[in-house]
Structures are given as structure tokens and as C-alpha cells.
Design a protein around this motif. Structure first.
Motif, short mmCIF file in Angstrom:
data_model
loop_
_atom_site.label_atom_id
_atom_site.label_comp_id
_atom_site.label_asym_id
_atom_site.label_seq_id
_atom_site.Cartn_x
_atom_site.Cartn_y
_atom_site.Cartn_z
N LEU A 109 60.59 44.53 81.57
CA LEU A 109 59.50 44.33 80.62
C LEU A 109 59.91 43.36 79.51
N GLN A 110 61.18 43.42 79.14
CA GLN A 110 61.67 42.48 78.13
C GLN A 110 61.68 41.06 78.69
N ASP A 111 62.11 40.90 79.95
CA ASP A 111 62.10 39.58 80.58
C ASP A 111 60.68 39.03 80.68
N LEU A 112 59.70 39.92 80.82
CA LEU A 112 58.29 39.51 80.90
C LEU A 112 57.71 39.21 79.52
N GLY A 113 58.50 39.43 78.48
CA GLY A 113 58.03 39.12 77.13
C GLY A 113 57.07 40.14 76.56
N MET A 114 57.08 41.38 77.10
CA MET A 114 56.11 42.38 76.65
C MET A 114 56.68 43.33 75.61
N ILE A 115 57.97 43.53 75.60
CA ILE A 115 58.57 44.44 74.62
C ILE A 115 59.69 43.75 73.87
N GLY A 122 68.43 49.60 65.91
CA GLY A 122 68.29 50.68 64.97
C GLY A 122 66.87 51.12 64.69
N ALA A 123 65.89 50.43 65.34
CA ALA A 123 64.49 50.75 65.05
C ALA A 123 63.69 51.12 66.29
N GLY A 124 64.28 50.95 67.47
CA GLY A 124 63.57 51.31 68.69
C GLY A 124 63.00 50.11 69.42
N THR A 125 62.13 50.40 70.39
CA THR A 125 61.53 49.37 71.24
C THR A 125 60.03 49.32 70.99
N TYR A 126 59.49 48.11 70.83
CA TYR A 126 58.09 47.94 70.46
C TYR A 126 57.35 47.04 71.46
N VAL A 134 58.33 55.34 73.47
CA VAL A 134 59.11 56.57 73.52
C VAL A 134 60.56 56.21 73.85
N PRO A 135 61.55 56.88 73.27
CA PRO A 135 62.96 56.58 73.58
C PRO A 135 63.27 56.71 75.07
N GLU A 136 64.27 55.97 75.53
CA GLU A 136 64.62 55.93 76.96
C GLU A 136 64.95 57.32 77.50
#
Length: 230
Positions: A43-49, A54-58, A20-22
Motif C-alpha cells: 500500500l505504501q508502494d502504491l502511494g496510499m499510506i 512515532g505517530a502511526g500509519t495514515y 489500526v496498528p499492525e
């Protein structure tokens, strides 16, 4: 962040799902967007997202990545640490200590050193857990060819090859931000937070025989110290 981890654990979010968007998350959890942004960064530092422009966060992983964690309290444990990681030599050059280097190494201004720049790798194919600049005396240049070819600490090579005895190691731990040089070595953005560890190795007659400046990016290395009461 914990709510997202719970959703992943419950199977509500699967690898490949778009988050979901921030702004919507901030409304949903009644927190500021800054709080959500910091949670996403963790979460990004943990390698999960993964954030795709232009496409969002996965969601790209349902398990946090494991960083390299080690406890070093004695010279013997430092030796074991060296045997569990591999050095990849990037460059070797001869330098004269400028004011900054002399202050870091606690050596005389203009002292001659051989500087060996290396990456420290914990697992083949994995991102480097650190970038180091190792300083040795010019009279010990012969060991340079052995650095990275043997799973041994550099101070051990000095002892074995020159009959030296390392008696004390002084260690300074500080926080830092990646310079352009360090960032290019570790493939991280300039300004990325770092753990900076400087070590100075002294012989039994109190001579500074080796020094190293080690840079570890946030999220790739954890340093542990165990304290006991006498």
C-alpha cells in the motif's frame, strides 16, 4: 490489503484517517504480522499510506498511484517510448571499460566510452521513473549536447548525425538492488528492489555503437511484452 481497499472504496476510511496498528490488524484478520507488514508495504508502494515515525500509519490517498507502463517490442516502439519521456542529464564522463562494464556491454576490456548519466522523467514534477547510464563511442561525442534537449532516442541521434543504421538491439532484463550510487540518483533507500534493463545497439555491419544500463525502481515502472504466435 483487499479489505483495506474495500473500506476505502466504501468510505469507511477517509484520507487523513489513522490506520489500526499492525498487531491489531494481524489479530483481526487472523494472519501473521509479517503478512500485515507486507500488505502495508504494498500500500505504501502504491502511494496510499504514509508511515509517520512515532505517530502511526495514515491514509494519504484513496486511489493507487499510476506507475509508468510501456510495451516495447520493436525499434519503432522504443522510439515512441523515448518521445513520451524526457531525459535530464546529470553527468558526462570518459571511461575505460573495466571487467564489470565490459561484461555488461559485451565489449572489449579497456574500451573507451563516453558515459552519459541521466534521469528519465515521465511527467514534469514527478519522481523519475529511472536512472540510466548511456554509453556512446568517443567519435560520436558531438551528440551529447543534444541528449535531453530533443525528444528522440539516442540511437536516432546517432543515425541522423552520422549516417548510421541500427539493425539490431539486444536486451537483457534482470532484478537488482539499488547501490548507493543508484539510490542517491533516484532518492530511494540503498537495497531498494530495481528492474535492471541493459540494451546494446548494433549497426548493420555488427558494430556495437551504443549501450545503456537502465535502473527502474519497484513501483514506478512496468515493462510489458506482447507475444504472438506465427
Amino acid at each position: 490489503m483487499n479489505e483495506l481497499l474495500d473500506k476505502v472504496g466504501a468510505g469507511d476510511l477517509k484520507i487523513g484517517d489513522r490506520l489500526v496498528p499492525e498487531t491489531d490488524l494481524a489479530t483481526q484478520y487472523v494472519v501473521s504480522r509479517h503478512t500485515i507488514r507486507e500488505a502495508m508495504r504494498c500500500l505504501q508502494d502504491l502511494g496510499m499510506i504514509e508511515r509517520r515515525k512515532g505517530a502511526g500509519t495514515y491514509l494519504i490517498s484513496d486511489q493507487p498511484k499510476k506507475d509508468f507502463s510501456y510495451s516495447i517490442n520493436t525499434l519503432e516502439e522504443l522510439l515512441q517510448y523515448a518521445s513520451h519521456t524526457k531525459l535530464e542529464v546529470l553527468s558526462v564522463d570518459s571511461i575505460l571499460a573495466d571487467r564489470d562494464t565490459a561484461a555488461r556491454l559485451h565489449c572489449e576490456l579497456g574500451a573507451n566510452w563516453i558515459r552519459v548519466s541521466v534521469l528519465r522523467i515521465a511527467e514534469p514534477g514527478a519522481a523519475a521513473i529511472g536512472y540510466s547510464e548511456i554509453f556512446i563511442r568517443p567519435e560520436h561525442t558531438d551528440i551529447v549536447k543534444e541528449i535531453g534537449t530533443r525528444a528522440k532516442a539516442v540511437y536516432t541521434l546517432l543515425e541522423e548525425n552520422y549516417g548510421l543504421k541500427i539493425q539490431q538491439v539486444y536486451q537483457d532484463i534482470d532484478s537488482a538492488l539499488a547501490t548507493s550510487n543508484v539510490a542517491s540518483r533516484l532518492l530511494i533507500p540503498v537495497g531498494h528492489p530495481l528492474l535492471e534493463i541493459t540494451r546494446r545497439y548494433y549497426t548493420d555491419d555488427e558494430r556495437l555503437i551504443e549501450a545503456s544500463i537502465n535502473f527502474h525502481p519497484a513501483g514506478r515502472f512496468r515493462y510489458q511484452i506482447r507475444l504472438t504466435r506465427d
